[in-house]
Design an enzyme around this catalytic site. Structure first.
Site, PDB file in Angstrom:
ATOM      1  N   TYR A   1       0.839  -1.200   0.000  1.00 24.00           N
ATOM      2  CA  TYR A   1       0.000   0.000   0.000  1.00 24.00           C
ATOM      3  C   TYR A   1       0.876   1.252   0.000  1.00 24.00           C
ATOM      4  CZ  TYR A   1      -5.021  -0.125   0.032  1.00 24.00           C
ATOM      5  OH  TYR A   1      -6.314  -0.175  -0.372  1.00 24.00           O
TER       6      TYR A   1
ATOM      7  N   GLU B   1      -0.456   4.857  -0.450  1.00 25.35           N
ATOM      8  CA  GLU B   1      -1.204   6.109  -0.636  1.00 25.35           C
ATOM      9  C   GLU B   1      -0.281   7.310  -0.464  1.00 25.35           C
ATOM     10  OE1 GLU B   1      -4.565   6.080   1.985  1.00 25.35           O
ATOM     11  OE2 GLU B   1      -5.756   4.855   0.624  1.00 25.35           O
TER      12      GLU B   1
ATOM     13  N   ASP C   1      -6.343  14.189 -24.941  1.00 24.40           N
ATOM     14  CA  ASP C   1      -6.482  12.789 -24.537  1.00 24.40           C
ATOM     15  C   ASP C   1      -5.840  11.936 -25.631  1.00 24.40           C
ATOM     16  OD1 ASP C   1      -7.203  10.228 -23.877  1.00 24.40           O
ATOM     17  OD2 ASP C   1      -9.283  10.722 -23.378  1.00 24.40           O
TER      18      ASP C   1
ATOM     19  N   THR D   1      -3.910   6.616 -21.645  1.00 26.88           N
ATOM     20  CA  THR D   1      -3.779   5.262 -21.129  1.00 26.88           C
ATOM     21  C   THR D   1      -2.361   4.798 -21.451  1.00 26.88           C
ATOM     22  OG1 THR D   1      -4.554   4.334 -23.219  1.00 26.88           O
ATOM     23  CG2 THR D   1      -6.221   4.665 -21.503  1.00 26.88           C
TER      24      THR D   1
ATOM     25  N   LYS E   1      -2.401   1.039 -24.838  1.00 24.97           N
ATOM     26  CA  LYS E   1      -2.791   0.975 -26.246  1.00 24.97           C
ATOM     27  C   LYS E   1      -1.511   1.005 -27.106  1.00 24.97           C
ATOM     28  CE  LYS E   1      -7.315   2.687 -24.947  1.00 24.97           C
ATOM     29  NZ  LYS E   1      -8.333   3.743 -25.008  1.00 24.97           N
TER      30      LYS E   1
ATOM     31  N   ARG F   1      -2.258  -2.208 -18.416  1.00 22.36           N
ATOM     32  CA  ARG F   1      -3.488  -1.429 -18.317  1.00 22.36           C
ATOM     33  C   ARG F   1      -3.311  -0.391 -17.211  1.00 22.36           C
ATOM     34  NH1 ARG F   1      -6.571  -4.156 -21.717  1.00 22.36           N
ATOM     35  NH2 ARG F   1      -8.066  -2.465 -21.685  1.00 22.36           N
TER      36      ARG F   1
HETATM   37  C1  LIG Z   1      -9.326   4.134 -24.156  1.00 20.60           C
HETATM   38  C2  LIG Z   1      -9.642   5.563 -23.965  1.00 20.60           C
HETATM   39  C3  LIG Z   1      -9.978   6.079 -22.705  1.00 20.60           C
HETATM   40  C4  LIG Z   1     -10.332   5.233 -21.507  1.00 20.60           C
HETATM   41  O1  LIG Z   1      -9.488   4.314 -21.087  1.00 20.60           O
HETATM   42  P1  LIG Z   1      -9.945   3.125 -20.147  1.00 20.60           P
HETATM   43  O2  LIG Z   1      -8.641   2.635 -19.679  1.00 20.60           O
HETATM   44  O3  LIG Z   1     -10.718   2.170 -20.998  1.00 20.60           O
HETATM   45  O4  LIG Z   1     -10.778   3.689 -19.042  1.00 20.60           O
HETATM   46  C5  LIG Z   1     -10.129   7.444 -22.575  1.00 20.60           C
HETATM   47  N1  LIG Z   1      -9.982   8.262 -23.632  1.00 20.60           N
HETATM   48  C6  LIG Z   1      -9.705   7.799 -24.861  1.00 20.60           C
HETATM   49  C7  LIG Z   1      -9.556   8.751 -25.985  1.00 20.60           C
HETATM   50  C8  LIG Z   1      -9.531   6.436 -25.068  1.00 20.60           C
HETATM   51  O5  LIG Z   1      -9.265   5.982 -26.298  1.00 20.60           O
END
Ligand SMILES: *Cc1c(COP(=O)(O)O)cnc(C)c1O
Length: 434
Positions: free
Chosen positions: A69, A71, A215, A241, A244, A250
């Protein structure tokens, strides 16, 4: 000397079970993990938001860092015993700053959606206006779409793409921003096949007094590898994220200038989350290390080259692509002219070993749960070593698969599945047992 006699092993000695403790403790879950490994190995994954992590990332995410943990932040924790964890997180943060060229990085968000929620917590109050791309146009749920908490607790106003070009209309975005005066503007999305003009969004955010959030969840690996322009000079906050195109575990990160560091850190913890997932933090650090290598630049370039080649091959076979093609890793196919609904096509392609997702296309006349398009991408197949030379075969399978879906020809789908499995056997997936 005679060798000692041993009991026959369940698996031949040259192939020890990849998860021996799991197999002994929980054969049911072990069997399912094995089945997923075979599924991932034997199919062609064309989902643009998915990838294969390296064996090193996989190992880091399965470590005893899990047991701790933590935090708080390095050197400011609410639990003792952080001698090691502090170093792991500091390393992940330093690598994120170096790779993306940012002043501040927070590597604790559990995933992309909570990362974006932390941005709202940092920069807006409930009921404030926020602006993002509409979900059916290629935006993300968390950019203020109605069914998301971000659209329920904030007033989401949404921009789209032009019907004739499939491209963002910056006159529309500017007019909307000046009329609605959002606190936050999101750019980026989940089904955008074209380069995002961060400079144009930056100008509009400045004119309208909004915080600009880039994003980059889908394209972080392309940006890190130099295959897509960086939002760093223009965005107040960069949300991404890590799982990807970046090929990490993840997880997610928020990056910014130093002036926003405190607000972001406070929003992530204690604002939204409790203890960070330290095993994920370690795996993010490994992924960032791998993404800083020259080979990752080659990877990012090949992802884009493969997508462009695949788009060309699909166009040659008469497919209708939103925006007419791609600049990045992603292709959005409008199947309306083929008279096969996206969901029917996606499910048939899955049976043919081609894993895609059904997706709305801009101005879709069908319902989101049964839309007109499929979304495909090249990050995963590039991780397995496929090149431009393979894209003709991939397009041919998609073409035959969609045609088979249209006439309900299961035999044709089975033939494709065998061909796909044969090619993929020659290109083992990173991280999967052979
Ligand atoms: C995949 C994605 C997210 C969210 O990610 P999660 O890990 O699935 O919550 C947010 N914004 C964009 C543009 C994404 O492609």
């Amino acid at each position: 000397m005679t060798p000692p006699v041993t009991a026959p092993a369940a698996h031949p000695a040259q192939h020890p079970h990849p998860h021996p403790a799991l197999a002994a403790a929980d054969p049911e879950i072990a069997a399912l993990v094995g089945a997923e490994e075979r599924l991932q190995a034997g199919t062609l994954r064309l989902i643009p938001s998915e990838n294969y992590v390296s064996p090193a990332v996989l190992e880091a995410s399965g470590t005893v860092l899990q047991n701790k943990y933590s935090e708080g932040y390095p050197n400011r924790r609410y639990y003792e015993g952080q001698q090691v964890i502090d170093q792991v997180e500091a390393l992940a943060v330093a690598r994120a700053r170096d790779l993306f060229g940012v002043e501040h990085a927070n590597v604790q968000p559990y995933s992309g959606s909570p990362a974006n929620l932390a941005v709202y917590l940092a920069f807006a109050e409930p009921g404030d206006t926020v602006m993002g791309m509409a979900l059916p146009m290629g935006g993300h749920l968390t950019h203020g779409w109605g069914v998301s908490a971000t659209g329920k607790w904030f007033r989401g106003v949404q921009y789209g793409v032009r019907a004739d070009t499939g491209l963002i209309d910056f006159d529309e975005v500017r007019a909307l921003a000046l009329k609605e005066r959002p606190k936050i503007i999101f750019c980026g999305g989940t089904a955008l096949p074209r380069t995002i003009d961060f400079a144009a969004f930056g100008e509009i955010a400045e004119e309208s007094g909004a915080i600009l959030v880039a994003d980059i969840a889908h394209i972080a690996g392309l940006i890190a590898g130099g295959a897509h322009p960086s939002p760093v000079p223009y965005a107040d906050v960069i949300s991404t994220t890590t799982h990807k195109t970046l090929r990490g575990p993840r997880g997610a990160m928020l990056m910014s200038r130093e002036s926003h560091a405190r607000a972001i850190d406070k929003a992530v913890f204690p604002g939204l989350q409790g203890g960070p997932h330290n095993q994920t933090t370690a795996a993010i650090a490994v992924a960032l290390h791998e993404a800083a290598r020259p080979s990752f630049r080659a990877y990012a370039e090949t992802v884009v080259a493969n997508a462009k080649a695949l788009a060309r091959e699909l166009l040659d076979r008469g497919f209708d692509l939103v925006s007419g093609g791609t600049d990045n890793h992603l292709i959005l196919v409008d199947l309306t002219p083929r008279h096969v609904p996206g969901k029917v096509a996606a499910k048939a392609l899955d049976r043919a070993g081609l894993v895609v997702n059904y997706n709305t296309v801009p101005y879709d006349t069908r319902k989101p749960f049964d839309p007109s398009g499929i979304r495909i991408g090249t990050p995963s197949l590039t991780s397995r070593g496929l090149t431009v030379a393979h894209m003709g075969a991939v397009a041919e399978w998609i073409d035959r698969g969609v045609a088979a879906a249209g006439r309900g020809d299961e035999d044709a789908l089975a033939v494709i599945r065998a061909e796909v499995a044969e090619l993929m056997a020659a290109y083992p997936a990173p991280g999967l047992p052979v």
